[in-house]
Scaffold this active site. Sequence first.
Site, short mmCIF file in Angstrom:
data_model
loop_
_atom_site.label_atom_id
_atom_site.label_comp_id
_atom_site.label_asym_id
_atom_site.label_seq_id
_atom_site.Cartn_x
_atom_site.Cartn_y
_atom_site.Cartn_z
N ASP A 12 0.87 -1.19 0.00
CA ASP A 12 0.00 0.00 0.00
C ASP A 12 0.90 1.23 0.00
O ASP A 12 2.10 1.13 0.27
CB ASP A 12 -0.90 0.00 1.25
N SER A 13 0.31 2.37 -0.28
CA SER A 13 1.05 3.62 -0.23
C SER A 13 1.57 3.87 1.19
O SER A 13 2.55 4.59 1.37
CB SER A 13 0.13 4.76 -0.65
N CYS A 75 -3.96 -1.04 -2.20
CA CYS A 75 -4.11 0.42 -2.32
C CYS A 75 -5.06 0.65 -3.48
O CYS A 75 -4.77 0.23 -4.61
CB CYS A 75 -2.75 1.05 -2.60
N GLU A 154 -5.65 8.97 9.84
CA GLU A 154 -4.27 8.92 10.30
C GLU A 154 -4.07 9.68 11.60
O GLU A 154 -3.22 9.35 12.41
CB GLU A 154 -3.33 9.44 9.22
N CYS A 186 -11.14 2.89 -0.60
CA CYS A 186 -9.88 3.36 -0.04
C CYS A 186 -9.60 2.50 1.19
O CYS A 186 -10.50 2.27 2.00
CB CYS A 186 -9.96 4.84 0.35
N HIS A 188 -8.07 3.13 3.80
CA HIS A 188 -8.14 3.83 5.09
C HIS A 188 -9.57 3.85 5.65
O HIS A 188 -9.77 4.03 6.83
CB HIS A 188 -7.70 5.29 4.93
N1 DGL Z 1 -4.44 3.60 0.88
C1 DGL Z 1 -4.75 4.55 -0.16
C2 DGL Z 1 -5.88 4.00 -1.05
O1 DGL Z 1 -6.47 2.96 -0.75
C3 DGL Z 1 -5.15 5.88 0.41
C4 DGL Z 1 -4.00 6.68 0.92
C5 DGL Z 1 -3.25 7.39 -0.19
O2 DGL Z 1 -3.76 8.41 -0.71
O3 DGL Z 1 -2.18 6.96 -0.52
O4 DGL Z 1 -6.20 4.62 -2.04
#
Ligand code: DGL
Length: 270
Positions: A12-13, A75, A154, A186, A188
């Site tokens: 993931d990012s 991600c 976060e 997403c 998150h």
């Molecule tokens: N985890 C990223 C996603 O699922 C969100 C966070 C980011 O912008 O990198 O898109």
Amino acid sequence: MKYDNRPIGVFDSGLGGLTVVATMKKLLPHENIIYLGDTARVPYGDKSPANIIRFGIEDTAFLVTKGVKLIVVACNTVSAIAIAEIRTKFPNVPVIGVLEAGVAACLKAKPKYVAVIGTRATVSSDAYRREIHAVNPEINIKTIACPLFVPIVEEGLADNEISRLTIEFYLKPLKKKTPDMLLLACTHYPLLKKSFQSYLSKKVKIVDSAEACAKFAEEYLRENSLSASKSAAGTERFYVTDMPDSFFKQARKFLGRDLEHFQKVSISEN
Ligand code: DGL
């Protein structure tokens, strides 16, 4: 029965993809998992497609050096924008992503009207609409970019006045015409699931692409004879590209427990 004990590579990012790992650990307790969080470059959601593709390829290249049997793109931003390029670049490793898993879970539930929420890059790509409509063009889809949800999660503000106001700010249009499904595009957002449910009607089905992705991985391994032997518990190894002060607290939030066996690495080519 043939087993494949090579690890699964998940990236993931940042740390949001740990929501996928948390469900994978429940569904696939015997699998060895290697996770990469590109914490030095998070967020990807407001970057250009060219950079998202470059980052996705670098993340995958790192995991491929670890001898993984499957790449799980945890991600949505990378899944929406870079998965085709990743598959072309790494033809010898199967690659699955949160987006296809979320789309499959959505289609299975046969909704009539779906609201898809995600980062700016995911929503601008229009990939969810394209993939859902490729199978069922009758589904009415509304997409909403919600860039503030990532920093809210976060900062640990998922259950607080700030998140409630932000949810109202982004999701108010859904009050006029309520969808039968909210698709969390997403990794998150699962941490905001309860707050979304209490803002919208209880009747709205929430599809969490992170949970769907873990189930998708489980099916993929089973159908392709890639499952690990059930003789031992799976191991896990976490790699991150930066460790800011907030790192441990955040990792605990997404994973639901303390992060062990982690290491900081450098993956960027420039
Ligand atoms: N985890 C990223 C996603 O699922 C969100 C966070 C980011 O912008 O990198 O898109």
